[in-house]
Design a protein around this motif. Structure first.
Motif, PDB file in Angstrom:
ATOM      1  N   ARG A   1      -5.337   6.534   2.396  1.00 54.22           N
ATOM      2  CA  ARG A   1      -4.753   5.716   2.717  1.00 54.22           C
ATOM      3  C   ARG A   1      -6.065   4.312   2.931  1.00 54.22           C
ATOM      4  N   ASN A   2      -7.359   4.383   2.567  1.00 48.69           N
ATOM      5  CA  ASN A   2      -8.373   3.118   3.034  1.00 48.69           C
ATOM      6  C   ASN A   2      -8.241   2.638   1.346  1.00 48.69           C
ATOM      7  N   SER A   3      -8.023   3.964   0.350  1.00 50.15           N
ATOM      8  CA  SER A   3      -8.293   3.215  -1.284  1.00 50.15           C
ATOM      9  C   SER A   3      -6.317   2.560  -1.610  1.00 50.15           C
TER      10      SER A   3
ATOM     11  N   ALA B   1       0.947  -0.932   0.086  1.00 48.15           N
ATOM     12  CA  ALA B   1       0.088  -0.291   0.217  1.00 48.15           C
ATOM     13  C   ALA B   1       0.808   1.193   0.445  1.00 48.15           C
ATOM     14  N   ASP B   2       2.023   0.836   0.540  1.00 49.82           N
ATOM     15  CA  ASP B   2       3.001   2.360   0.840  1.00 49.82           C
ATOM     16  C   ASP B   2       3.822   2.445  -0.321  1.00 49.82           C
ATOM     17  N   LEU B   3       3.646   1.663  -1.510  1.00 51.90           N
ATOM     18  CA  LEU B   3       4.058   1.508  -3.348  1.00 51.90           C
ATOM     19  C   LEU B   3       3.108   2.510  -3.770  1.00 51.90           C
ATOM     20  N   VAL B   4       1.619   1.598  -3.335  1.00 47.75           N
ATOM     21  CA  VAL B   4       0.628   2.349  -4.664  1.00 47.75           C
ATOM     22  C   VAL B   4       0.185   4.006  -4.731  1.00 47.75           C
ATOM     23  N   GLN B   5       1.230   4.257  -2.697  1.00 51.95           N
ATOM     24  CA  GLN B   5       0.456   5.902  -2.589  1.00 51.95           C
ATOM     25  C   GLN B   5       1.666   6.350  -3.141  1.00 51.95           C
ATOM     26  N   GLN B   6       2.968   6.076  -3.116  1.00 46.65           N
ATOM     27  CA  GLN B   6       4.077   6.686  -3.959  1.00 46.65           C
ATOM     28  C   GLN B   6       4.440   6.401  -4.899  1.00 46.65           C
ATOM     29  N   SER B   7       3.824   5.326  -4.798  1.00 47.41           N
ATOM     30  CA  SER B   7       4.206   5.279  -7.305  1.00 47.41           C
ATOM     31  C   SER B   7       2.771   6.003  -8.010  1.00 47.41           C
ATOM     32  N   PHE B   8       1.855   5.592  -7.453  1.00 49.08           N
ATOM     33  CA  PHE B   8       0.027   6.125  -8.008  1.00 49.08           C
ATOM     34  C   PHE B   8      -0.276   7.646  -7.510  1.00 49.08           C
TER      35      PHE B   8
END
Length: 448
Positions: A195-197, A183-190
């Protein structure tokens, strides 16, 4: 005609099925309480009210218990259908094939609440999606496990195949424990700011991966070639009755139930123990789980060797004893006179041997019980034995999650953590209970 010996490539393919099932099942165990009842320092929004029913059970406990109860009733039904199946494709593989897609969908939908705030509507939604997911997962795992005694003839072959199966299970645990890392990678990359999403997108991706890898044994193992078992003629209720008449099986069930209940406490509580009792960043959860599992893999040859030299029962009893001490240590986490990182690594790494032995040996033991019973009665009821086992596994997992969720009422936040610490005492008691009952188990005598 006797069944062909299962080659290494097919053993690896068989283990892939467990990886996928383990990923989705452990996502539910690890993330459900944390996602809907997060600690105050998690960055997530609470989505289910922390209400007590009758002054004892909170809403999350009731949700999980209700979903698992419906699923537990479904287990023996699937086991019986699989045992009696005359499908030309085999007794097990056809059930597994059709269970994969609904398992993917309902596992992911469990983490899509209907309201982005505390609401009883979310509670109702979780109950619905959990029931659907559990039923789909059952339709896969019961026939899958029933293949083990059918494809492995000797005791040594059963331990070997169970070892590959357990490697798959622990790989699934590692992947599911890294939801927050992904989820951290998703937040940083996209550039996902919510956070929930980010957690929801991660879970969809992991569920899709799990479903694809669950297809591997379905597409690559010819059940008719590697299994020579025949459909049973026993009806549903007589089959259940005869299964419970096996003395060894009763003691096995009680100890297995206690183990999975205690394991669910650890899985559900890891992120809380890490971020609240120590406190350390939640991103360490995946690293810690990975370290524990990788070290446990090193013990697999040791467990296989010792099981031949001193027997499986002795190793299982020792492992329960060590696990009980680990649970006692959880009660004191953050209070030992050394760094938080040292405390958690000692705890996690100490659990690697019990994770290895209690992962490999129980399924091999049950396969021997089922084989011994088939030789004695002439009825192949492997599916029913594993169905009843997983009924108790799921009851144990359910009560483990429910107990953990209930104890959060007594504290789950920094400075107010007594409920988290009580889980250590409960886990220790469960392991001691497993020792008491498994000490009465008699290792069955089977061919090979």
């Amino acid at each position: 005609m006797p069944a062909a010996k299962l080659p290494l490539s097919k053993q690896l393919a068989y283990a892939c099925g467990m990886i996928g099932w383990s990923v989705m099942t452990n996502i539910i165990i690890v993330m459900l309480p944390y996602f809907y009842l997060p600690p105050s320092n998690s960055g997530l929004i609470p989505l289910v009210p922390q209400l007590l029913v009758f002054g004892v059970l909170n809403i999350m406990s009731i949700i999980v218990a209700s979903g698992r109860f419906v699923d537990a009733v479904f287990d023996p039904f699937i086991g019986s259908l699989s045992d009696k199946s005359k499908n030309p494709g085999g007794r097990r593989i056809p059930f597994m094939k059709w269970a994969i897609l609904p398992a993917i969908v309902f596992c992911a939908l469990t983490f899509h609440p209907v309201m982005r705030m505390e609401s009883m509507k979310n509670a109702a939604w979780i109950m619905f999606t959990l029931v659907c997911f559990f039923m789909a997962a059952t339709s896969y795992i019961i026939p899958y496990n029933a293949l083990l005694p059918e494809m492995a003839d000797t005791a040594a072959e059963k331990v070997e195949l169970s070892s590959f199966q357990q490697v798959g299970f622990v790989i699934g645990i590692i992947i599911s424990a890294m939801v927050n890392n992904f989820a951290d990678l998703v937040q940083q990359s996209f550039h996902v700011f919510d956070r929930n999403s980010a957690v929801q997108y991660t879970i969809w991706g992991l569920c899709g991966f799990a479903g694809l890898i669950m297809l591997v044994p379905v597409l690559t193992i010819d059940e008719k070639k590697y299994s020579s078992s025949k459909p049973t003629h026993l009806r549903f209720f007589p089959a259940i009755k005869k299964t419970f008449e096996n003395r060894n099986f009763k003691y096995y069930l009680i100890s297995d139930f206690s183990y999975y209940m205690s394991l669910s406490i650890i899985s559900s509580g890891l992120l809380y123990f890490l971020t609240v009792l120590l406190p350390l960043p939640k991103s360490m959860g995946g690293i810690l789980m990975g370290s524990m599992v990788l070290l446990s893999l090193l013990f697999y040859p040791v467990v296989n060797y010792l099981s031949k030299k001193i027997g499986k029962k002795t190793i299982v009893l020792f492992s329960f004893g060590l696990l009980s001490l680990i649970f006692v240590a959880i009660f004191f986490l953050g209070k030992f006179p050394f760094a938080p990182q040292v405390q958690i690594y000692i705890l996690v790494l100490s659990a690697s041997f019990p994770l290895a032995s209690l992962g490999i040996l129980p399924n091999a033991i049950l396969a021997e019980i089922a084989q011994s019973e088939a030789l004695r009665t002439g009825e192949n009821r492997e599916g029913m034995f594993f169905a009843v086992k997983y009924l108790f596994v799921k009851l144990g997992q359910t009560l483990g999650i429910a107990l953990f969720a209930f104890l959060t009422v007594y504290g789950k936040d920094p400075g107010h953590d007594y409920g988290l610490r009580l889980n250590g005492i409960c886990g220790a008691v469960l392991c001691l209970l497993a020792i008491v009952f498994f000490s009465r188990f008699r290792e069955p005598k089977v061919s090979g």
